[in-house]
Design a protein around this motif. Structure first.
Motif, short mmCIF file in Angstrom:
data_model
loop_
_atom_site.label_atom_id
_atom_site.label_comp_id
_atom_site.label_asym_id
_atom_site.label_seq_id
_atom_site.Cartn_x
_atom_site.Cartn_y
_atom_site.Cartn_z
N PHE A 33 6.33 4.09 -31.15
CA PHE A 33 7.32 4.50 -31.28
C PHE A 33 7.97 3.96 -32.56
O PHE A 33 8.22 1.85 -33.00
CB PHE A 33 8.31 4.16 -30.38
CG PHE A 33 9.62 4.19 -30.91
CD1 PHE A 33 10.86 5.76 -30.61
CD2 PHE A 33 11.08 3.71 -31.41
CE1 PHE A 33 12.25 5.81 -31.03
CE2 PHE A 33 11.93 3.56 -31.61
CZ PHE A 33 12.55 4.50 -31.58
N HIS A 34 8.72 4.28 -33.64
CA HIS A 34 8.67 3.93 -35.43
C HIS A 34 9.97 3.89 -35.88
O HIS A 34 10.38 5.54 -35.50
CB HIS A 34 7.43 4.75 -35.60
CG HIS A 34 7.67 4.17 -36.96
ND1 HIS A 34 8.16 4.70 -38.54
CD2 HIS A 34 8.18 2.47 -37.87
CE1 HIS A 34 8.41 4.00 -39.48
NE2 HIS A 34 8.21 2.46 -38.78
N ALA A 35 10.71 3.12 -36.01
CA ALA A 35 12.41 2.59 -36.79
C ALA A 35 11.69 1.97 -38.41
O ALA A 35 11.50 1.17 -38.07
CB ALA A 35 12.83 2.45 -35.46
N GLU A 36 13.02 2.81 -38.72
CA GLU A 36 13.30 2.00 -40.37
C GLU A 36 14.51 1.07 -40.18
O GLU A 36 15.44 2.38 -40.00
CB GLU A 36 12.66 2.63 -40.91
CG GLU A 36 11.28 2.76 -41.28
CD GLU A 36 10.68 3.59 -42.86
OE1 GLU A 36 11.44 3.71 -43.45
OE2 GLU A 36 9.77 3.80 -42.56
N GLU A 37 15.17 -0.17 -40.01
CA GLU A 37 16.41 -0.06 -40.87
C GLU A 37 16.31 0.10 -42.51
O GLU A 37 15.96 0.10 -43.24
CB GLU A 37 16.41 -1.52 -40.54
CG GLU A 37 16.28 -2.14 -39.48
CD GLU A 37 16.09 -3.39 -39.28
OE1 GLU A 37 16.23 -4.55 -40.23
OE2 GLU A 37 15.60 -4.25 -37.80
N ASP A 38 17.86 0.76 -42.23
CA ASP A 38 18.43 1.41 -43.92
C ASP A 38 19.02 -0.28 -44.45
O ASP A 38 19.40 -0.05 -46.04
CB ASP A 38 19.63 2.13 -43.82
CG ASP A 38 20.54 1.94 -42.93
OD1 ASP A 38 20.30 0.66 -42.71
OD2 ASP A 38 21.55 2.67 -42.37
N GLY A 39 18.85 -1.27 -43.94
CA GLY A 39 19.15 -2.30 -45.08
C GLY A 39 20.90 -2.12 -45.45
O GLY A 39 21.50 -3.14 -45.91
N LYS A 40 21.13 -1.32 -44.46
CA LYS A 40 23.29 -1.09 -45.02
C LYS A 40 24.00 -1.92 -43.73
O LYS A 40 24.99 -1.63 -43.53
CB LYS A 40 23.11 0.24 -45.40
CG LYS A 40 22.75 1.13 -46.48
CD LYS A 40 22.64 2.50 -46.18
CE LYS A 40 22.03 3.09 -47.19
NZ LYS A 40 22.51 4.76 -47.07
N GLY A 41 23.44 -2.45 -42.52
CA GLY A 41 23.86 -2.98 -42.37
C GLY A 41 25.59 -3.91 -42.77
O GLY A 41 25.17 -4.56 -43.79
N GLY A 42 26.66 -3.68 -42.36
CA GLY A 42 28.10 -4.34 -42.62
C GLY A 42 28.17 -5.39 -42.85
O GLY A 42 27.97 -6.10 -41.81
N SER A 43 28.05 -6.07 -43.96
CA SER A 43 28.28 -7.34 -44.34
C SER A 43 29.56 -8.08 -43.80
O SER A 43 30.61 -9.07 -43.59
CB SER A 43 27.93 -7.41 -45.72
OG SER A 43 29.06 -6.98 -46.48
N GLY A 44 30.69 -6.49 -43.72
CA GLY A 44 31.84 -7.22 -43.43
C GLY A 44 32.60 -7.99 -44.03
O GLY A 44 32.92 -9.12 -43.94
#
Length: 405
Positions: free
Chosen positions: A164-175
């Motif tokens: 199983f493979h997933a990539e993080e988009d690096g757009k995690g909300g910094s708030g």
């Protein structure tokens, strides 16, 4: 020398001031103790090999020690024993992977890690900061590994040779909004601040003491003991063994108020605080492996999510009754009591009889209902479809339902 179990105020050691982000991260070990009343955590049983003679320490000082810990690199082996009184879930992962109409993958972590909810398991773990972690669930002849390396997540099931493979988009909300900044301002920024907040939050509901010392994975440790002071909780105590040198939690044990063996008993059997080799977190799919990308079924998952949201359109979310360790969540059927009663009436008689046989019939101001029990969490389903659930005794659950009417 036995540790002092009192929790008096002390001055923060010079130089312990830390950034808010770090303070937030260190909330986790102690939050586990508070949330344990309603959730199931990790790890297991290792025998203490003699109580070490350590300097006296208060509960507040030990909490500060946990907060001041800067451990980010480690590797080792853990055992996890979970006993809710439920059947083993080892064979359920494959079924969950294929649930919802899709083919799924036996390497999907959402399916595989459900195995930890019952039985005894061995884990090999490694961590190198927030960007690299690896957990391997070891079986007799195969294993399942979950690897986080930078912006990629891999899951590999050696038994089925599936990936199983997933990539993080690096757009995690910094708030960066004002509300988020205000919440950050409210976070404790030193170990003493952290300890004060924990002790203040526990006042009147929880006893926090130092319960002696222990040897865990060959290391000297203090035992932080958390006990509910409210009657009606199914949690007897939570004990966290804390490494005397680094302040790192090494073992977590949750025992029920009913007595007997632990519901959750988790801990390191071996641990090394040096940085793991970089190659530990490398992964390349083996030849012939079936690789499932996380976004391959995105459309299907999105459609399922939309349908699910439609079904919850009238669902207002759980209402919390009470506070602390004896809080109970009330979950009403979408559409209200009439809809709940109708849904129950639509259930096949055989299915209803089967469910009734699994629980205990109860009555009260709420009418009639059935209590379904585990060694930690109990749930009451009333005849109108309302559900009351919490880490409380059956009597406390019935009392909460009565008071709600």
């Amino acid at each position: 020398m036995a540790p002092n179990d009192s929790a008096h105020s002390t001055e923060a050691p010079e130089g312990l001031a830390a950034g808010r982000r770090k303070a937030s991260r260190y909330l986790v070990p102690l939050v586990v103790a508070g949330v344990a009343a309603g959730t199931i955590g990790l790890v297991p049983a290792l025998a203490d090999s003699g109580d070490p003679d350590l300097p006296e320490i208060t509960a507040q000082e030990l909490i500060e020690k946990i907060a001041a810990s800067d451990t980010e690199q480690l590797s080792g082996t853990m055992k996890i024993t979970t006993d809710l009184g439920l059947p083993a879930l080892d064979g359920l992962a494959g079924s969950l992977a294929g649930a919802g109409g899709g083919e799924g993958s036996s390497a999907d972590p959402q399916a595989r890690l459900t195995e930890l909810a019952s039985g005894t398991h061995t884990l090999r773990i490694a961590a190198d900061g927030p960007d690299r972690q690896k957990i391997s669930l070891v079986r007799d002849s195969d294993e399942y590994s979950l690897i986080h390396n930078g912006d990629e997540v891999w899951g590999y099931d050696s038994a089925s040779n599936e990936v199983f493979h997933a990539e993080e988009d690096g757009k995690g909300g910094s708030g960066h909004d004002g509300a988020a900044e205000k919440r950050a301002d409210d976070l404790p920024t030193t170990p003493k601040d952290f300890a004060d907040e924990v002790l203040k939050a526990s006042k009147g509901t929880t006893s926090i003491t130092v319960g002696g010392t222990a040897k865990v994975a060959g290391r000297d440790a203090y035992k932080l003991v958390v006990k509910p002071e409210q009657k009606g909780s199914t949690v007897g105590s939570v004990t966290i063994a804390v490494d005397a040198r680094t302040g790192t939690p090494l073992k977590f044990t949750l025992t029920p108020s009913s007595g007997g063996k632990a519901v959750v008993d988790a801990g390191f059997t071996t641990v090394d605080f040096s940085r793991p080799a970089a190659s530990t977190f490398d992964f390349t799919p083996p030849k012939g492996a079936k690789v499932t990308e996380a976004d391959e079924s995105a459309d299907e998952q999105r459609h399922a999510g939309e349908e699910f949201e439609k079904g919850l359109a009238d669902f207002a979310g759980p209402q919390v009754i009470g506070e602390g360790w004896t809080s109970v969540a009330k979950i009403e059927a979408p559409g209200g009591a009439d809809a709940g009663a109708a849904q129950k009436g639509d259930a096949p008689a055989e299915a209803q009889q089967f469910l009734d046989a699994l629980g205990d019939k109860v009555t009260g101001k709420f009418g009639q209902g059935t209590v379904f029990s585990t060694r930690l969490v109990n749930a009451l389903m009333t005849e109108d479809g309302t559900v009351y659930v919490g880490a409380v005794t059956k009597d406390a659950l019935v009392k909460a339902a009565n008071e709600d009417k």
